[in-house]
Design a protein around this motif. Sequence first.
Motif, PDB file in Angstrom:
ATOM      1  N   SER A  25     -38.901  -3.777  72.823  1.00 31.93           N
ATOM      2  CA  SER A  25     -37.724  -4.549  72.746  1.00 31.93           C
ATOM      3  C   SER A  25     -37.308  -4.625  71.255  1.00 31.93           C
ATOM      4  O   SER A  25     -38.165  -4.515  70.257  1.00 31.93           O
ATOM      5  CB  SER A  25     -37.707  -5.961  73.448  1.00 31.93           C
ATOM      6  OG  SER A  25     -38.526  -6.759  72.238  1.00 31.93           O
ATOM      7  N   ASP A  27     -36.435  -7.153  69.714  1.00 31.78           N
ATOM      8  CA  ASP A  27     -37.049  -8.218  69.112  1.00 31.78           C
ATOM      9  C   ASP A  27     -38.281  -8.102  68.513  1.00 31.78           C
ATOM     10  O   ASP A  27     -38.619  -8.068  67.439  1.00 31.78           O
ATOM     11  CB  ASP A  27     -36.960  -9.390  70.167  1.00 31.78           C
ATOM     12  CG  ASP A  27     -37.599 -10.822  69.301  1.00 31.78           C
ATOM     13  OD1 ASP A  27     -37.110 -10.898  68.320  1.00 31.78           O
ATOM     14  OD2 ASP A  27     -38.570 -11.308  69.899  1.00 31.78           O
ATOM     15  N   SER A  30     -38.346  -5.488  65.802  1.00 26.59           N
ATOM     16  CA  SER A  30     -37.792  -6.139  64.403  1.00 26.59           C
ATOM     17  C   SER A  30     -38.920  -6.777  63.654  1.00 26.59           C
ATOM     18  O   SER A  30     -38.847  -6.781  62.265  1.00 26.59           O
ATOM     19  CB  SER A  30     -36.558  -7.117  64.819  1.00 26.59           C
ATOM     20  OG  SER A  30     -36.999  -8.129  65.222  1.00 26.59           O
ATOM     21  N   GLN A  31     -39.691  -7.263  64.319  1.00 23.12           N
ATOM     22  CA  GLN A  31     -41.042  -7.926  63.694  1.00 23.12           C
ATOM     23  C   GLN A  31     -41.655  -7.146  62.962  1.00 23.12           C
ATOM     24  O   GLN A  31     -42.720  -7.554  62.289  1.00 23.12           O
ATOM     25  CB  GLN A  31     -41.795  -8.957  64.821  1.00 23.12           C
ATOM     26  CG  GLN A  31     -40.687 -10.108  65.112  1.00 23.12           C
ATOM     27  CD  GLN A  31     -41.463 -10.764  66.472  1.00 23.12           C
ATOM     28  OE1 GLN A  31     -42.414 -11.083  66.530  1.00 23.12           O
ATOM     29  NE2 GLN A  31     -40.862 -11.090  67.516  1.00 23.12           N
ATOM     30  N   GLN A  56     -29.557  -3.864  67.159  1.00 19.10           N
ATOM     31  CA  GLN A  56     -30.165  -5.067  67.500  1.00 19.10           C
ATOM     32  C   GLN A  56     -31.215  -5.284  66.478  1.00 19.10           C
ATOM     33  O   GLN A  56     -31.326  -6.402  65.973  1.00 19.10           O
ATOM     34  CB  GLN A  56     -29.979  -5.117  68.776  1.00 19.10           C
ATOM     35  CG  GLN A  56     -29.958  -6.409  69.665  1.00 19.10           C
ATOM     36  CD  GLN A  56     -30.132  -6.495  70.939  1.00 19.10           C
ATOM     37  OE1 GLN A  56     -30.000  -5.300  71.693  1.00 19.10           O
ATOM     38  NE2 GLN A  56     -30.610  -7.454  71.746  1.00 19.10           N
ATOM     39  N   ALA A  57     -32.282  -4.371  66.705  1.00 21.10           N
ATOM     40  CA  ALA A  57     -33.453  -4.709  65.876  1.00 21.10           C
ATOM     41  C   ALA A  57     -33.256  -4.728  64.588  1.00 21.10           C
ATOM     42  O   ALA A  57     -33.753  -5.565  64.004  1.00 21.10           O
ATOM     43  CB  ALA A  57     -34.500  -3.346  66.306  1.00 21.10           C
ATOM     44  N   GLN A  60     -31.728  -8.202  63.814  1.00 18.43           N
ATOM     45  CA  GLN A  60     -32.607  -9.372  64.000  1.00 18.43           C
ATOM     46  C   GLN A  60     -33.541  -9.403  62.792  1.00 18.43           C
ATOM     47  O   GLN A  60     -34.061 -10.594  62.338  1.00 18.43           O
ATOM     48  CB  GLN A  60     -33.473  -9.259  65.253  1.00 18.43           C
ATOM     49  CG  GLN A  60     -32.553  -9.609  66.319  1.00 18.43           C
ATOM     50  CD  GLN A  60     -33.130  -9.299  67.842  1.00 18.43           C
ATOM     51  OE1 GLN A  60     -32.889  -8.702  68.694  1.00 18.43           O
ATOM     52  NE2 GLN A  60     -34.298 -10.054  67.914  1.00 18.43           N
ATOM     53  N   ALA A  64     -33.570 -12.518  59.908  1.00 22.67           N
ATOM     54  CA  ALA A  64     -34.903 -13.097  59.791  1.00 22.67           C
ATOM     55  C   ALA A  64     -35.371 -13.200  58.325  1.00 22.67           C
ATOM     56  O   ALA A  64     -36.489 -13.939  58.019  1.00 22.67           O
ATOM     57  CB  ALA A  64     -36.016 -12.705  60.763  1.00 22.67           C
TER      58      ALA A  64
END
Length: 280
Positions: A25, A27, A30-31, A56-57, A60, A64
């Motif tokens: 995903s 999300d 992105s981490q 989106q990635a 995010q 952050a």
Amino acid sequence: SAMNRFVASIAMAALTAGCASTGPSPDALSQRFPNKTYVLLGEVHDNAAGQRQRLQALTQAVEAGWRPAIAMEQFDRERQGDIDRARRERPRDADYVIAQATGPKSGWDWALYQPVVSLALQYDLPLLAANLSRADAAKIVRGGLGQVFAPQQQAELKLDKPLPADLVALQTATLDAGHCGNFPKAMLPGMLDAQAARDAVMAQIMKAHGDRGVVLIAGNGHVRRDIGVPRWLDRANQDDARVLSVGYVESEANDKAFDALVRVPAVDRPDPCADAVMKK
């Protein structure tokens, strides 16, 4: 580029337009970005769904707290001064930056890339023109690397030695598939040099900003670990742990070519090889 036409040409059979995306995903992806020096995010150039997932990635990760430079294939390297000037004149105006730094025949669908430019401006991130221009690539195809780069520049780009055999073999297969098996063999050495020059230039521009982290927005062919920009970030170490390469693909792809793979619904487009088959 030929590589992205190749990705597009095999897409139709592999996925129908109704399929949902599969893979990590936005999300989850992105981490992973902030732990890397070089993040390479691919695309099929006309696939808006894949580009939305990528945005989106990226968004995010930036929201952050990640603050990378953003390098883009869509801007030719000689337009860096235009980007910087446009930002001074209208710091938050993405449309103005794009208009100042591209020609009327740029060939890109800028509506797809405007959000990435906007993100860079909103968070005051360096925005880097990363591509070798079409004109320079054509000079290399016709007359060799020396038409564009002095010997010293070739050495700095690591283009002063013959291309590795495995890269030549893979890139040749990709070019041939991208031309429906009709690639003119006489053009091959020049095309291989031009493709290598593109990737080497993108790598050099990324390396100049590695201290803060840098993301590359480019076609899937350029972000492939086996034949793309990662090969030029560190010729000696193909498994470089500082690199994260994400393919946003429509079709079955070589999983080894990317660190992460997001499969997105295929765009309905004419089969580019249908004419080639008819002519045989």
